[in-house]
Design a protein around this motif. Structure first.
Motif, short mmCIF file in Angstrom:
data_model
loop_
_atom_site.label_atom_id
_atom_site.label_comp_id
_atom_site.label_asym_id
_atom_site.label_seq_id
_atom_site.Cartn_x
_atom_site.Cartn_y
_atom_site.Cartn_z
N SER A 50 0.85 -1.20 0.00
CA SER A 50 0.00 0.00 0.00
C SER A 50 0.88 1.24 0.00
N PRO A 51 1.29 1.71 -1.17
CA PRO A 51 2.10 2.93 -1.22
C PRO A 51 1.29 4.16 -0.85
N GLU A 54 3.82 8.51 -4.90
CA GLU A 54 4.26 8.01 -6.19
C GLU A 54 5.67 7.43 -6.09
N GLU A 56 7.03 5.83 -3.55
CA GLU A 56 6.91 4.48 -3.03
C GLU A 56 6.38 3.53 -4.08
N LEU A 57 5.42 3.98 -4.87
CA LEU A 57 4.86 3.12 -5.92
C LEU A 57 5.94 2.75 -6.94
N ILE A 60 8.06 0.04 -5.64
CA ILE A 60 7.38 -1.25 -5.68
C ILE A 60 7.45 -1.84 -7.09
N PRO A 73 -3.26 -4.05 -9.62
CA PRO A 73 -3.68 -2.85 -8.89
C PRO A 73 -5.15 -2.92 -8.50
N LEU A 93 -1.55 -4.50 -5.42
CA LEU A 93 -1.13 -3.12 -5.21
C LEU A 93 -2.35 -2.29 -4.82
N LEU A 95 -4.07 1.01 -3.92
CA LEU A 95 -3.81 2.43 -4.12
C LEU A 95 -4.68 3.31 -3.23
N MET A 98 -3.23 6.47 -1.54
CA MET A 98 -2.83 7.60 -2.38
C MET A 98 -4.07 8.47 -2.62
N ILE A 203 0.06 2.17 -14.17
CA ILE A 203 -0.58 2.44 -12.88
C ILE A 203 -0.86 3.95 -12.77
N THR A 205 -1.39 7.30 -11.03
CA THR A 205 -0.95 7.89 -9.76
C THR A 205 -1.57 9.25 -9.49
#
Length: 465
Positions: A50-51, A54, A56-57, A60, A73, A93, A95, A98, A203, A205
């Motif tokens: 779980s970022p 962006e 952190e994502l 990953i 995702p 993933l 999100l 975020m 993905i 963001t």
């Protein structure tokens, strides 16, 4: 895939190891379909990340690429076709964290993909008297990023059309799945690369969405003795240029009285209904139009008294109609159909008569390619998969194309053909095919024959342990 090495590389990022939570985060509302329930019931990921940012994502995605770990995702998992289910295991993933709302200005909002749609509306209303043009019936739980990646339209489509129509998304910021992930800004024609692509080729963001003036929409239900009367009225109301509406839905008897339990005291057994959201300044015009067209307003939020415990009417519409029927009788499932303009009234009437006892009609009127028509989300009583396919074939043969909600691939749930734009972008943005594998037939099986009538099943589907 090397999960041990991956976990080491994700140090400092929120990850989830608990098997029960991983399973919960690996699911959506796939069980609306008895076919998908059988096919996907065992599907689960191996890890949830779980970022919050962006950066952190990107960490990953870079680590997953290095260790050959598939990435699926998800927002909050309110989709219905297994879009957010990890067919090959790997990393789910999430999100949802975020969720920053970054900027609200005239006509637009910029935010993270994890913002809940209703929270976004609350913020834009408070800051500027604006709201999203459209939202799913799951607005109180669905994220804006999930809506863009998995949805096609919803409450508001009567005025604004579908999500993929030009102007209904302004900009998307997307990260690719490569050894060195790229950050891309997509606008205009390029938006079609990732909208309604289930996160198979990038993905999201950050999103920039258009806003419309916010109103205290008035909920109303109009009753009719027959489905055809309700449909003719709804079609005519949708064409009234001076009456501003956000929702016009037709639900045939016996569904409203049997399954709209909290509104049941306002309803009459055997009535078909039209669900309406109308702007306050159009309310008097709506009532006059309804009287002229012999409709009975059985529920009006302005005169109904205590509304405590009543859901908004949009939570009786779109996919919530199916949900309310399923809660009462799990034998129901549903279809997604189009009744093309200008023959929508003849087609809806024909389909309603064709399947007595097996199908309950449910229509959502929308603005589509410059005209008013309707999509169908009819309830279908499930007996066998063969009979379900027969009902689908009869709709297609009679000029009512079905976007099959009993398939988990992009193509089978869409127009039964390859989306060359999305496929080309996947080749660029996901060269290893690690993003949501199994959902794009054109990537996994380029020679698949869509005209064969056979179900495509991902050969790499992760088996139950």
């Amino acid at each position: 895939m090397d999960m041990t090495a991956l976990i080491a590389d994700l140090d400092g990022i929120r990850i989830e190891h608990n098997d029960k939570i991983i399973q919960q985060k690996s699911r959506d509302f796939y069980w609306y379909s008895p076919v998908l329930k059988r096919q996907l019931d065992h599907v689960t990921g191996d890890l949830v990340a779980s970022p919050k940012t962006e950066a952190e994502l990107i960490r990953i995605l870079k680590a997953c690429y290095a260790h050959d770990v598939p990435v699926t995702p998800r927002g909050t998992g309110t989709g219905n076709y297994g879009q957010a289910m990890p067919l090959s295991g790997g990393l789910v993933l999430s999100l949802a964290d975020m969720n920053e709302i970054k900027q609200i200005s005239p006509g637009r909002v910029i935010c993270g993909p994890g913002v809940i749609c209703s929270d976004l509306d609350k913020a834009t209303r408070a800051a500027s008297g604006q709201e999203l043009r459209m939202h799913p019936s799951t607005a109180h739980t669905a994220t804006i990023g999930g809506f863009i990646a998995g949805g096609s339209g919803g409450v508001g489509s009567i005025s604004w059309g579908g999500l993929r129509d030009f102007g209904n998304i302004i900009r998307l910021r997307v990260v690719t799945m490569e050894a060195e992930p790229q950050v891309l800004e997509l606008t205009g024609e390029d938006l079609h690369k990732v909208t309604h692509a289930y996160g198979t080729n990038g993905i999201i963001t950050e999103v920039e969405m258009p806003l419309a003036p916010a109103y205290d929409w008035v909920d109303a239900i109009v009753g009719f003795d027959s489905f055809d009367q309700a449909t003719v009225y709804a079609n005519a109301l949708a064409r009234q240029d001076g009456i501003l509406t956000k929702l016009i839905s037709v639900v045939a008897a016996p569904c409203p009285f049997d399954y709209f339990k909290r509104h049941q005291k306002f309803l009459t057994e055997g009535q078909s209904v039209v669900l309406v959201m109308v702007a306050p300044h159009s309310h008097d015009a709506f009532k006059a139009f309804t009287a002229r067209n012999a409709g009975e307003i059985v529920f009006d939020a302005t005169t109904a008294g205590d509304l405590k415990g009543l859901p908004p009417v949009f939570e009786l519409a779109w996919n919530h109609t199916t949900l309310r029927a399923l809660r009462a009788d799990p034998a129901w499932t549903y279809l997604q159909t189009l009744y093309p303009f200008p023959n929508q009234l003849d087609l809806t009437s024909k389909m309603e008569r064709m399947f007595p006892g097996e199908l309950i009609s449910h229509l959502e009127f929308v603005h589509f390619d410059g005209d008013i028509t309707c999509f169908g989300l009819p309830l279908v009583r499930f007996t066998t998969e063969d009979r379900l396919n027969e009902i689908i074939d009869l709709h297609n043969e009679n000029g009512c194309p079905v976007f099959n909600p009993h398939r988990y691939t992009l193509e089978e749930g869409g127009m039964k053909q390859t989306d060359e734009i999305q496929l080309a972008f996947k080749r660029q943005a996901d060269p290893k095919g690690l993003l949501n594998p199994g959902k794009m037939i054109a990537w996994d099986d380029p020679d698949y024959d869509f005209s064969s009538g056979k179900t495509w099943l991902f050969r790499g589907l992760k088996q139950a342990s």
